[in-house]
Structure formats: C-alpha cells, structure tokens
Design a protein around this motif. Sequence first.
Motif, PDB file in Angstrom:
ATOM      1  N   TYR A 306       0.799  -1.221   0.000  1.00  0.00           N
ATOM      2  CA  TYR A 306       0.000   0.000   0.000  1.00  0.00           C
ATOM      3  C   TYR A 306       0.840   1.283   0.000  1.00  0.00           C
ATOM      4  O   TYR A 306       0.436   2.294  -0.578  1.00  0.00           O
ATOM      5  N   ALA A 307       1.981   1.264   0.677  1.00  0.00           N
ATOM      6  CA  ALA A 307       2.808   2.472   0.793  1.00  0.00           C
ATOM      7  C   ALA A 307       3.839   2.523  -0.331  1.00  0.00           C
ATOM      8  O   ALA A 307       3.984   1.580  -1.112  1.00  0.00           O
ATOM      9  N   SER A 308       4.563   3.627  -0.398  1.00  0.00           N
ATOM     10  CA  SER A 308       5.620   3.775  -1.397  1.00  0.00           C
ATOM     11  C   SER A 308       6.889   3.149  -0.831  1.00  0.00           C
ATOM     12  O   SER A 308       7.560   3.727   0.029  1.00  0.00           O
ATOM     13  N   TYR A 309       7.229   1.945  -1.338  1.00  0.00           N
ATOM     14  CA  TYR A 309       8.331   1.151  -0.788  1.00  0.00           C
ATOM     15  C   TYR A 309       9.287   0.736  -1.897  1.00  0.00           C
ATOM     16  O   TYR A 309       8.859   0.339  -2.990  1.00  0.00           O
ATOM     17  N   ASP A 310      10.586   0.828  -1.623  1.00  0.00           N
ATOM     18  CA  ASP A 310      11.613   0.424  -2.575  1.00  0.00           C
ATOM     19  C   ASP A 310      12.287  -0.844  -2.059  1.00  0.00           C
ATOM     20  O   ASP A 310      13.058  -0.800  -1.092  1.00  0.00           O
ATOM     21  N   ALA A 311      11.980  -1.971  -2.687  1.00  0.00           N
ATOM     22  CA  ALA A 311      12.504  -3.253  -2.225  1.00  0.00           C
ATOM     23  C   ALA A 311      14.018  -3.343  -2.365  1.00  0.00           C
ATOM     24  O   ALA A 311      14.699  -3.987  -1.554  1.00  0.00           O
ATOM     25  N   GLU A 312      14.569  -2.696  -3.373  1.00  0.00           N
ATOM     26  CA  GLU A 312      16.010  -2.778  -3.609  1.00  0.00           C
ATOM     27  C   GLU A 312      16.809  -2.148  -2.469  1.00  0.00           C
ATOM     28  O   GLU A 312      17.809  -2.705  -2.003  1.00  0.00           O
ATOM     29  N   SER A 313      16.368  -0.976  -2.001  1.00  0.00           N
ATOM     30  CA  SER A 313      17.080  -0.296  -0.915  1.00  0.00           C
ATOM     31  C   SER A 313      16.525  -0.658   0.456  1.00  0.00           C
ATOM     32  O   SER A 313      17.137  -0.355   1.483  1.00  0.00           O
ATOM     33  N   GLY A 314      15.354  -1.292   0.465  1.00  0.00           N
ATOM     34  CA  GLY A 314      14.732  -1.649   1.737  1.00  0.00           C
ATOM     35  C   GLY A 314      14.263  -0.437   2.518  1.00  0.00           C
ATOM     36  O   GLY A 314      14.302  -0.433   3.754  1.00  0.00           O
ATOM     37  N   THR A 315      13.791   0.578   1.798  1.00  0.00           N
ATOM     38  CA  THR A 315      13.339   1.804   2.461  1.00  0.00           C
ATOM     39  C   THR A 315      11.986   2.250   1.925  1.00  0.00           C
ATOM     40  O   THR A 315      11.606   1.933   0.793  1.00  0.00           O
ATOM     41  N   TYR A 316      11.290   3.002   2.760  1.00  0.00           N
ATOM     42  CA  TYR A 316      10.043   3.646   2.367  1.00  0.00           C
ATOM     43  C   TYR A 316      10.352   5.094   2.009  1.00  0.00           C
ATOM     44  O   TYR A 316      11.141   5.761   2.697  1.00  0.00           O
ATOM     45  N   ALA A 317       9.736   5.584   0.952  1.00  0.00           N
ATOM     46  CA  ALA A 317      10.014   6.937   0.467  1.00  0.00           C
ATOM     47  C   ALA A 317       9.588   7.984   1.489  1.00  0.00           C
ATOM     48  O   ALA A 317       8.592   7.821   2.201  1.00  0.00           O
ATOM     49  N   TRP A 318      10.365   9.048   1.535  1.00  0.00           N
ATOM     50  CA  TRP A 318      10.025  10.161   2.419  1.00  0.00           C
ATOM     51  C   TRP A 318      10.302  11.482   1.717  1.00  0.00           C
ATOM     52  O   TRP A 318      11.333  11.658   1.060  1.00  0.00           O
ATOM     53  N   ILE A 319       9.377  12.408   1.862  1.00  0.00           N
ATOM     54  CA  ILE A 319       9.558  13.769   1.380  1.00  0.00           C
ATOM     55  C   ILE A 319       8.762  14.685   2.300  1.00  0.00           C
ATOM     56  O   ILE A 319       7.687  14.309   2.785  1.00  0.00           O
ATOM     57  N   ALA A 320       9.304  15.859   2.568  1.00  0.00           N
ATOM     58  CA  ALA A 320       8.630  16.793   3.472  1.00  0.00           C
ATOM     59  C   ALA A 320       7.351  17.328   2.840  1.00  0.00           C
ATOM     60  O   ALA A 320       7.204  17.362   1.614  1.00  0.00           O
ATOM     61  N   LEU A 321       6.428  17.754   3.683  1.00  0.00           N
ATOM     62  CA  LEU A 321       5.175  18.338   3.216  1.00  0.00           C
ATOM     63  C   LEU A 321       5.459  19.697   2.593  1.00  0.00           C
ATOM     64  O   LEU A 321       6.155  20.534   3.171  1.00  0.00           O
ATOM     65  N   GLY A 322       4.947  19.919   1.388  1.00  0.00           N
ATOM     66  CA  GLY A 322       5.196  21.175   0.691  1.00  0.00           C
ATOM     67  C   GLY A 322       4.023  21.569  -0.180  1.00  0.00           C
ATOM     68  O   GLY A 322       2.936  20.984  -0.108  1.00  0.00           O
ATOM     69  N   VAL A 323       4.251  22.553  -1.041  1.00  0.00           N
ATOM     70  CA  VAL A 323       3.180  23.076  -1.890  1.00  0.00           C
ATOM     71  C   VAL A 323       2.626  22.005  -2.819  1.00  0.00           C
ATOM     72  O   VAL A 323       1.420  21.889  -3.021  1.00  0.00           O
ATOM     73  N   GLY A 324       3.494  21.184  -3.378  1.00  0.00           N
ATOM     74  CA  GLY A 324       3.059  20.219  -4.375  1.00  0.00           C
ATOM     75  C   GLY A 324       2.376  18.986  -3.829  1.00  0.00           C
ATOM     76  O   GLY A 324       1.737  18.248  -4.586  1.00  0.00           O
ATOM     77  N   ASN A 325       2.508  18.721  -2.524  1.00  0.00           N
ATOM     78  CA  ASN A 325       1.890  17.508  -1.982  1.00  0.00           C
ATOM     79  C   ASN A 325       1.014  17.800  -0.771  1.00  0.00           C
ATOM     80  O   ASN A 325       0.842  16.959   0.106  1.00  0.00           O
ATOM     81  N   ARG A 326       0.469  18.991  -0.722  1.00  0.00           N
ATOM     82  CA  ARG A 326      -0.430  19.379   0.360  1.00  0.00           C
ATOM     83  C   ARG A 326      -1.859  19.504  -0.161  1.00  0.00           C
ATOM     84  O   ARG A 326      -2.098  20.097  -1.211  1.00  0.00           O
ATOM     85  N   THR A 327      -2.794  18.944   0.574  1.00  0.00           N
ATOM     86  CA  THR A 327      -4.197  19.065   0.210  1.00  0.00           C
ATOM     87  C   THR A 327      -4.717  20.424   0.655  1.00  0.00           C
ATOM     88  O   THR A 327      -4.632  20.775   1.828  1.00  0.00           O
ATOM     89  N   LYS A 328      -5.221  21.207  -0.275  1.00  0.00           N
ATOM     90  CA  LYS A 328      -5.736  22.531   0.055  1.00  0.00           C
ATOM     91  C   LYS A 328      -7.187  22.401   0.501  1.00  0.00           C
ATOM     92  O   LYS A 328      -8.108  22.360  -0.305  1.00  0.00           O
ATOM     93  N   SER A 329      -7.373  22.320   1.805  1.00  0.00           N
ATOM     94  CA  SER A 329      -8.703  22.111   2.363  1.00  0.00           C
ATOM     95  C   SER A 329      -8.795  22.770   3.722  1.00  0.00           C
ATOM     96  O   SER A 329      -7.788  22.934   4.419  1.00  0.00           O
ATOM     97  N   VAL A 330     -10.015  23.144   4.127  1.00  0.00           N
ATOM     98  CA  VAL A 330     -10.210  23.774   5.433  1.00  0.00           C
ATOM     99  C   VAL A 330      -9.875  22.813   6.565  1.00  0.00           C
ATOM    100  O   VAL A 330      -9.571  23.228   7.682  1.00  0.00           O
ATOM    101  N   ILE A 331      -9.906  21.515   6.290  1.00  0.00           N
ATOM    102  CA  ILE A 331      -9.631  20.532   7.330  1.00  0.00           C
ATOM    103  C   ILE A 331      -8.149  20.470   7.652  1.00  0.00           C
ATOM    104  O   ILE A 331      -7.736  20.058   8.743  1.00  0.00           O
ATOM    105  N   ASP A 332      -7.309  20.903   6.722  1.00  0.00           N
ATOM    106  CA  ASP A 332      -5.864  20.739   6.826  1.00  0.00           C
ATOM    107  C   ASP A 332      -5.291  21.263   8.138  1.00  0.00           C
ATOM    108  O   ASP A 332      -4.476  20.617   8.782  1.00  0.00           O
ATOM    109  N   LEU A 333      -5.703  22.454   8.548  1.00  0.00           N
ATOM    110  CA  LEU A 333      -5.154  23.064   9.758  1.00  0.00           C
ATOM    111  C   LEU A 333      -6.164  23.093  10.901  1.00  0.00           C
ATOM    112  O   LEU A 333      -6.033  23.891  11.826  1.00  0.00           O
ATOM    113  N   SER A 334      -7.155  22.227  10.838  1.00  0.00           N
ATOM    114  CA  SER A 334      -8.141  22.145  11.915  1.00  0.00           C
ATOM    115  C   SER A 334      -7.587  21.333  13.082  1.00  0.00           C
ATOM    116  O   SER A 334      -6.602  20.611  12.944  1.00  0.00           O
TER     117      SER A 334
END
Length: 404
Positions: A306-334
């Motif tokens: 289900y998650a973003s996983y790389d079997a070759e490196s044995g790691t799950y992907a990580w990236i900080a929350l930013g403009v391109g991957n943030r949901t623009k919704s009133v619930i976001d900062l509730s």
Amino acid sequence: MQRIKKAVKYGVVLAAALFLAGCSEGQKSDVQTDRQEDVQEDAGAGYDLPIDEEEREEAEQECAAMLELVKEIYQEAVGTDAGRVLTADEAEAMAAMIAGQGDPVTTFDIYQDMKNYEAMDAFLLDCENGRSGEITEYEVYKDGSIGRKKFVCDGEELYVLSVTASWRSGDAKAMGEMSYTRAEEWDYTEKGWFFYKLCTPGYPEVTEVLYSNAMLRVKPYDAECAEISRKYLEPVAYEGNNLLWSDWDPENMAGIDYNGLFQYLYELDSGETFDSSLYTEGIPAEQFESLMTNYLPVTAEQLREYASYDAESGTYAWIALGVGNRTKSVIDLSEPEAVDVEENGDGTVTLTVEAVSEGTMDDTVLTHRLTVRFTGDGGIVFLGNQVEGNTLEKMPEYVYRIQE
C-alpha cells in the motif's frame, strides 16, 4: 448543531472605505495610494486605530505586572535555556497564578479550560444582545511571554486592544507593539468557542492577504475528552495525512497515506519533534513497519503493497510536506476535539471527534467516529475511522505525500 452567529454591521458611508482597506471580501479596486492612506487614517478602516495615551500606559503596566507575577515559575521552567518552550503543565501553572487576579486566562493548549471563564461568557452573551461592555483577558504563550487583550463592545462593534510582554536577558522586560483593531466578524458558538477575525489592510496597501483569525475556548471542556484529544489526537490531527479524515477499517487499509503519516506517529510515539534530515535517503523498512504495525491493524506485507516502498534499498520513500503535496482544504489546519467516549463490549472505544477550524471559524467542520483500543502501558491502537454525513464529498481529493 445550531450556532450563534454575529456578523459585524457596516454602514453605507463606510462601505467603500472598508472595501478598499481589506475589511471587505469584495473585488479589488484600482485606487490611488494617497486615497488608500486617507482610508487607513480613518477609524472606519478598522485597523491601526488610535490608542488613548492613558489606555496605552494602563495596558503596558498591567501586562508587565502579570509577567512579573509569574517570573519565578518561568525562570524555574526555562532555567538558562532561553530557547526552551513551556510545557502545557508549566503554562497552566502560570495561568493559574494570573487567574488569581480575577481576569480570564488561557494558554497555548487549546484543550485547557479558560480560567475565570464565567466573566468572558457573560461578556460575549451581552455583546450578542447588543449591550456594551469590556473585558481583559490574558494569554500564556509557549515562549513564556504574556499577552493582554482587552475586548471592547460598543453594542454593535467588537474591538481588540492587544499587547505582549516578554523577558529579555536578565530581568529586563520587552513590550511588543500595541494594536487596537476592530473585529471584522466574530462568532461565539454553543460549544463555547469564541472565534474572531480582525480587520487588516487590503489591496493596494498589501499584495497578500494577512491572516488575522483567532479562537479561544471559553466554556469548560470534559476532562477525559481533553486528555484523549491532547495526548492521542492532536499529534496526528489532519495536516499532511488522512488517518482521521478518511473512511477505513481493518478490512480496508489501502487508502491510508502511510508515508505521510509516518512523521506524526513518530512524534506521537517518541514525544520528540520529527527530524526530516535523518530520512533524506528514505525510512528504513524495519523502523517504518515497526511503528505502523504498533499503531494500526496492518501487516508488513500490506505496508509494502500500500505504501511507497523500494525493495532494492529496503526503504520507504520520504519527502517533506510542501506546496506540491499538500491538500488545500479547510480541514488541513483544523484541530481534533473528542466530544464523546463510548466503551464497546470488546474492550475497544469509539470516539466521536469534531474538527475545529480557526480559519473558517467553525467548531464542527467535520465529524468522525474513531475506534481505538487503549493499551495497558498508556498507548493507543487506531482500529478504524468513519466520517459522518457527506462531508468528504465536498472536500478536495486528498493529495498523497508521495506522488507516483
């Protein structure tokens, strides 16, 4: 839930001025700068209002006096570490000391009850009924500074005189800039939330919208719900993950944003601030899977699917929350607020949770039923979530942290 609304009334004469000065949400106007400055100087603009010298002196003296009153608690808390922030308990101790003077007091902990709330409740009810009055309220901030806000109602409009006092090195006090502003709108809800939005400059004086919303819990909050919300819900909340605002159960776990959720469960589990610099090359599978399976009814095999996983490196992907991957919704900062705790026959508990939004001045943006199990060591396992009504249909589609 029936809500009590109070909108600021505008006169015809002031309508154009407020439209240009930012107190209106209307279309921008191409006026000359000198005309805009004239509007700002007019009290009708709602911000940068003139402050009587006697009023200014009284506000500074009283705020400084409250800072001095809690000096010993503050110094004992921070010691020689000037950058250390207060814990909720330390702020509560300072608030209790200030409350002894008789005024309402709050802290940065939104789940903490307002001290001397009865006076604030009576004041706001009077304002709703068109009666004039004023009240002074103090706020304890994370850095140990003290805010003093004087709310003034003239029977129609609500105004806020605000100033902050803080410690410099040694025993020197620093006073922040004082402001006197009219509330563009405000709302006191049946649940006891006091929301207000202050007037701010608009185009062309500024090119970006200035955020001026605030919220205060006035009426007492159930102690059990407060502890659950503070300890288990606030660390996860609604920003950067969809655990609390999506429908899922043990048989339907594929839709959770596990990669986005990791940092919030990390902070819930460790009590420490997440350091994203440690995971620029990804999150080791053992650490990721151990954390997720400890808090959710999911297996390592399911996570790798289900998650973003790389079997070759044995790691799950990580990236900080930013403009391109943030949901623009009133619930976001509730903020999540548990309002009911229902014990089930199988040892699990179902929480009714309502999302409180300062930005939209709404104490029930979303209602969801969260099923959990509290563990003997003070932990929690999240077992399922169901959003009530058709709220999700009205919200933007959730944006996952990792775009694939």
